[in-house]
Design a protein around this motif. Structure first.
Motif, PDB file in Angstrom:
ATOM      1  N   ARG A 184       0.831  -1.201   0.000  1.00  0.00           N
ATOM      2  CA  ARG A 184       0.000   0.000   0.000  1.00  0.00           C
ATOM      3  C   ARG A 184       0.873   1.262   0.000  1.00  0.00           C
ATOM      4  NH1 ARG A 184      -3.053  -2.482  -2.195  1.00  0.00           N
ATOM      5  NH2 ARG A 184      -4.899  -3.537  -1.397  1.00  0.00           N
ATOM      6  N   VAL A 185       1.972   1.221   0.719  1.00  0.00           N
ATOM      7  CA  VAL A 185       2.911   2.343   0.692  1.00  0.00           C
ATOM      8  C   VAL A 185       3.464   2.506  -0.717  1.00  0.00           C
ATOM      9  CG1 VAL A 185       5.154   3.171   1.501  1.00  0.00           C
ATOM     10  CG2 VAL A 185       3.521   2.223   3.133  1.00  0.00           C
ATOM     11  N   GLU A 186       3.822   1.393  -1.363  1.00  0.00           N
ATOM     12  CA  GLU A 186       4.325   1.460  -2.728  1.00  0.00           C
ATOM     13  C   GLU A 186       3.265   2.018  -3.670  1.00  0.00           C
ATOM     14  OE1 GLU A 186       7.173   1.190  -3.807  1.00  0.00           O
ATOM     15  OE2 GLU A 186       8.365  -0.158  -2.573  1.00  0.00           O
ATOM     16  N   ASP A 187       2.002   1.638  -3.442  1.00  0.00           N
ATOM     17  CA  ASP A 187       0.921   2.185  -4.265  1.00  0.00           C
ATOM     18  C   ASP A 187       0.864   3.703  -4.149  1.00  0.00           C
ATOM     19  OD1 ASP A 187       0.051  -0.277  -5.244  1.00  0.00           O
ATOM     20  OD2 ASP A 187      -1.328  -0.602  -3.576  1.00  0.00           O
ATOM     21  N   PHE A 188       0.994   4.196  -2.924  1.00  0.00           N
ATOM     22  CA  PHE A 188       0.895   5.640  -2.734  1.00  0.00           C
ATOM     23  C   PHE A 188       2.132   6.350  -3.287  1.00  0.00           C
ATOM     24  CE2 PHE A 188       0.713   9.677  -0.458  1.00  0.00           C
ATOM     25  CZ  PHE A 188      -0.612  10.014  -0.687  1.00  0.00           C
ATOM     26  N   ILE A 189       3.305   5.737  -3.149  1.00  0.00           N
ATOM     27  CA  ILE A 189       4.513   6.307  -3.746  1.00  0.00           C
ATOM     28  C   ILE A 189       4.326   6.448  -5.251  1.00  0.00           C
ATOM     29  CG2 ILE A 189       6.955   5.888  -4.253  1.00  0.00           C
ATOM     30  CD1 ILE A 189       7.139   4.460  -1.536  1.00  0.00           C
ATOM     31  N   GLY A 190       3.758   5.421  -5.875  1.00  0.00           N
ATOM     32  CA  GLY A 190       3.516   5.479  -7.307  1.00  0.00           C
ATOM     33  C   GLY A 190       2.590   6.608  -7.695  1.00  0.00           C
ATOM     34  N   ILE A 191       1.564   6.844  -6.878  1.00  0.00           N
ATOM     35  CA  ILE A 191       0.627   7.935  -7.151  1.00  0.00           C
ATOM     36  C   ILE A 191       1.337   9.285  -7.051  1.00  0.00           C
ATOM     37  CG2 ILE A 191      -1.375   9.151  -6.208  1.00  0.00           C
ATOM     38  CD1 ILE A 191      -2.545   6.395  -5.507  1.00  0.00           C
ATOM     39  N   VAL A 192       2.115   9.456  -5.999  1.00  0.00           N
ATOM     40  CA  VAL A 192       2.803  10.728  -5.795  1.00  0.00           C
ATOM     41  C   VAL A 192       3.827  10.983  -6.896  1.00  0.00           C
ATOM     42  CG1 VAL A 192       4.392  11.957  -4.258  1.00  0.00           C
ATOM     43  CG2 VAL A 192       2.420  10.756  -3.309  1.00  0.00           C
ATOM     44  N   ARG A 193       4.457   9.920  -7.367  1.00  0.00           N
ATOM     45  CA  ARG A 193       5.477  10.066  -8.419  1.00  0.00           C
ATOM     46  C   ARG A 193       4.881  10.127  -9.816  1.00  0.00           C
ATOM     47  NH1 ARG A 193      10.750   6.391  -6.673  1.00  0.00           N
ATOM     48  NH2 ARG A 193      11.796   8.069  -5.542  1.00  0.00           N
ATOM     49  N   GLY A 194       3.580   9.988  -9.918  1.00  0.00           N
ATOM     50  CA  GLY A 194       2.923  10.112 -11.209  1.00  0.00           C
ATOM     51  C   GLY A 194       2.982   8.871 -12.065  1.00  0.00           C
ATOM     52  N   ARG A 195       3.187   7.710 -11.465  1.00  0.00           N
ATOM     53  CA  ARG A 195       3.203   6.484 -12.253  1.00  0.00           C
ATOM     54  C   ARG A 195       1.795   6.161 -12.756  1.00  0.00           C
ATOM     55  NH1 ARG A 195       6.416   3.068  -7.707  1.00  0.00           N
ATOM     56  NH2 ARG A 195       8.388   4.228  -7.747  1.00  0.00           N
ATOM     57  N   THR A 196       1.736   5.468 -13.879  1.00  0.00           N
ATOM     58  CA  THR A 196       0.450   5.065 -14.427  1.00  0.00           C
ATOM     59  C   THR A 196      -0.110   3.902 -13.622  1.00  0.00           C
ATOM     60  OG1 THR A 196       1.427   3.491 -15.977  1.00  0.00           O
ATOM     61  CG2 THR A 196       1.186   5.779 -16.714  1.00  0.00           C
ATOM     62  N   VAL A 197      -1.385   3.635 -13.809  1.00  0.00           N
ATOM     63  CA  VAL A 197      -2.043   2.584 -13.037  1.00  0.00           C
ATOM     64  C   VAL A 197      -1.472   1.208 -13.353  1.00  0.00           C
ATOM     65  CG1 VAL A 197      -3.863   2.221 -14.733  1.00  0.00           C
ATOM     66  CG2 VAL A 197      -4.313   1.719 -12.309  1.00  0.00           C
ATOM     67  N   ASN A 198      -0.893   1.019 -14.557  1.00  0.00           N
ATOM     68  CA  ASN A 198      -0.363  -0.283 -14.962  1.00  0.00           C
ATOM     69  C   ASN A 198       1.107  -0.466 -14.612  1.00  0.00           C
ATOM     70  OD1 ASN A 198      -2.801  -1.122 -16.158  1.00  0.00           O
ATOM     71  ND2 ASN A 198      -2.329   0.045 -18.014  1.00  0.00           N
ATOM     72  N   SER A 199       1.725   0.556 -14.034  1.00  0.00           N
ATOM     73  CA  SER A 199       3.135   0.455 -13.706  1.00  0.00           C
ATOM     74  C   SER A 199       3.343  -0.528 -12.572  1.00  0.00           C
ATOM     75  CB  SER A 199       3.693   1.827 -13.303  1.00  0.00           C
ATOM     76  OG  SER A 199       5.031   1.714 -12.870  1.00  0.00           O
ATOM     77  N   THR A 200       4.418  -1.341 -12.667  1.00  0.00           N
ATOM     78  CA  THR A 200       4.740  -2.300 -11.617  1.00  0.00           C
ATOM     79  C   THR A 200       5.944  -1.877 -10.817  1.00  0.00           C
ATOM     80  OG1 THR A 200       6.071  -3.570 -13.192  1.00  0.00           O
ATOM     81  CG2 THR A 200       3.790  -4.268 -12.884  1.00  0.00           C
ATOM     82  N   ARG A 201       6.469  -0.691 -11.099  1.00  0.00           N
ATOM     83  CA  ARG A 201       7.664  -0.248 -10.382  1.00  0.00           C
ATOM     84  C   ARG A 201       7.386  -0.141  -8.897  1.00  0.00           C
ATOM     85  NH1 ARG A 201      10.167   5.005 -12.710  1.00  0.00           N
ATOM     86  NH2 ARG A 201      11.517   4.584 -10.940  1.00  0.00           N
ATOM     87  N   GLY A 202       8.382  -0.524  -8.109  1.00  0.00           N
ATOM     88  CA  GLY A 202       8.262  -0.398  -6.667  1.00  0.00           C
ATOM     89  C   GLY A 202       7.875  -1.688  -5.988  1.00  0.00           C
ATOM     90  N   ARG A 203       7.100  -2.548  -6.666  1.00  0.00           N
ATOM     91  CA  ARG A 203       6.726  -3.820  -6.066  1.00  0.00           C
ATOM     92  C   ARG A 203       7.861  -4.813  -6.236  1.00  0.00           C
ATOM     93  NH1 ARG A 203       1.202  -4.578  -5.556  1.00  0.00           N
ATOM     94  NH2 ARG A 203       0.252  -2.633  -4.896  1.00  0.00           N
ATOM     95  N   ALA A 204       7.782  -5.931  -5.497  1.00  0.00           N
ATOM     96  CA  ALA A 204       8.813  -6.956  -5.597  1.00  0.00           C
ATOM     97  C   ALA A 204       8.876  -7.462  -7.031  1.00  0.00           C
ATOM     98  CB  ALA A 204       8.498  -8.105  -4.639  1.00  0.00           C
ATOM     99  N   GLY A 205      10.052  -7.385  -7.606  1.00  0.00           N
ATOM    100  CA  GLY A 205      10.219  -7.831  -8.973  1.00  0.00           C
ATOM    101  C   GLY A 205       9.735  -6.832  -9.989  1.00  0.00           C
ATOM    102  N   GLY A 206       9.218  -5.719  -9.529  1.00  0.00           N
ATOM    103  CA  GLY A 206       8.642  -4.746 -10.444  1.00  0.00           C
ATOM    104  C   GLY A 206       9.662  -4.158 -11.387  1.00  0.00           C
ATOM    105  N   THR A 207      10.863  -3.897 -10.883  1.00  0.00           N
ATOM    106  CA  THR A 207      11.879  -3.294 -11.724  1.00  0.00           C
ATOM    107  C   THR A 207      12.253  -4.212 -12.869  1.00  0.00           C
ATOM    108  OG1 THR A 207      12.747  -2.105  -9.823  1.00  0.00           O
ATOM    109  CG2 THR A 207      14.202  -2.321 -11.735  1.00  0.00           C
ATOM    110  N   GLN A 208      12.413  -5.516 -12.565  1.00  0.00           N
ATOM    111  CA  GLN A 208      12.757  -6.457 -13.610  1.00  0.00           C
ATOM    112  C   GLN A 208      11.653  -6.552 -14.643  1.00  0.00           C
ATOM    113  OE1 GLN A 208      13.024  -6.864 -10.436  1.00  0.00           O
ATOM    114  NE2 GLN A 208      14.950  -7.852  -9.839  1.00  0.00           N
TER     115      GLN A 208
END
Length: 253
Positions: A184-208
């Motif tokens: 949930r923290v990662e979800d909110f970080i994504g919102i603040v950083r302007g990531r799209t709803v389909n972005s997986t960045r921040g979650r485990a394995g998201g970067t890969q």
């Protein structure tokens, strides 16, 4: 009778002057089933609230001890001086710190700019809060230097403010306990950083996953000429080997 328990609310703290409305709206659009609770907190208490797990994340003012807190700096505020509308400062567009040398400048105990001594002459006593200091400015006791958002928060019709140059500025950050970086923290970080709803960045394995998707989305390189063919030949031009003669063959004698 058993039922599915609703997901726990995401608790978001914020200090005075910060307006989280935009990010809260996006949260409700993306995670309508996860309630979000807003917790206003004094600036001096925000970091301790996060450490005590009183909130999952929060908007606070830097600097903050990052020994056990993570923080993403978001923006820096303009520093302003709050004055009565009939004050001489109100007649100019911007003020320098030296211009306040002969003025009484209030320094509330909840000051957010982190300096040892504001410009100008100190008042006999320090107001307990910024709100108290604003009341004293209206009473003609002195002037007040604050981040612009606090001047707006405590707006009065008989007061105004002007940008103040050559003084510290306040930086706002999103912070959370380092060892409690939940989904949930990662979800909110994504919102603040302007990531799209389909972005997986921040979650485990998201970067890969993101790197893989990015690689797959790249255009494929155009085919190279086969070995032995020149680039000109590959484009449909003559592929005559170097040194070969052109024209009709000569007759043999």
């Amino acid at each position: 009778m058993t039922g599915t328990q609703p997901p726990p609310a995401f608790r978001l703290a914020y200090v005075p002057g910060v307006t989280p409305t935009k990010w809260v709206r996006i949260w409700h659009e993306r995670l309508p089933d996860v309630p979000l609770g807003l917790l206003p907190v004094p600036a001096a208490e925000a970091a301790d609230l996060l450490r005590a797990r009183g909130a999952d994340a929060g908007f606070l003012r830097l600097p903050v001890d990052r020994t056990d807190l993570s923080a993403i700096p978001l923006y820096t505020e303009t520093t302003v001086v709050v004055v009565p509308k009939d004050h001489l400062v109100a007649a100019v567009e911007e003020v320098a710190a030296a211009d306040l040398a002969d003025e009484t400048v209030l320094h509330p105990l909840d000051d957010t700019l982190g300096w040892e001594r504001p410009p100008g002459r100190p008042a006999l006593e320090r107001p307990a809060t910024t709100a108290d200091a604003v009341e004293l400015v209206a009473a003609g006791v002195g002037l007040l230097v604050v981040p612009q958002s606090l001047a707006r928060l405590h707006h009065r019709k008989d007061l105004t403010y002007r940008p103040l140059a050559g003084v510290p500025q306040s930086q706002v950050a999103l912070s959370w306990p380092e060892d409690a970086t939940t989904d949930r923290v990662e979800d909110f970080i994504g919102i603040v950083r302007g990531r799209t709803v389909n972005s997986t960045r921040g979650r485990a394995g998201g970067t890969q996953a993101a790197d893989k998707d990015a690689a797959q989305s790249q255009p494929k390189p155009k085919g190279r000429p086969a070995p032995g063919k020149s680039a000109k030949g590959a484009r449909g031009g003559s592929a005559t080997p170097r040194g070969a003669r052109r024209g009709k063959p000569r007759g043999r004698s």
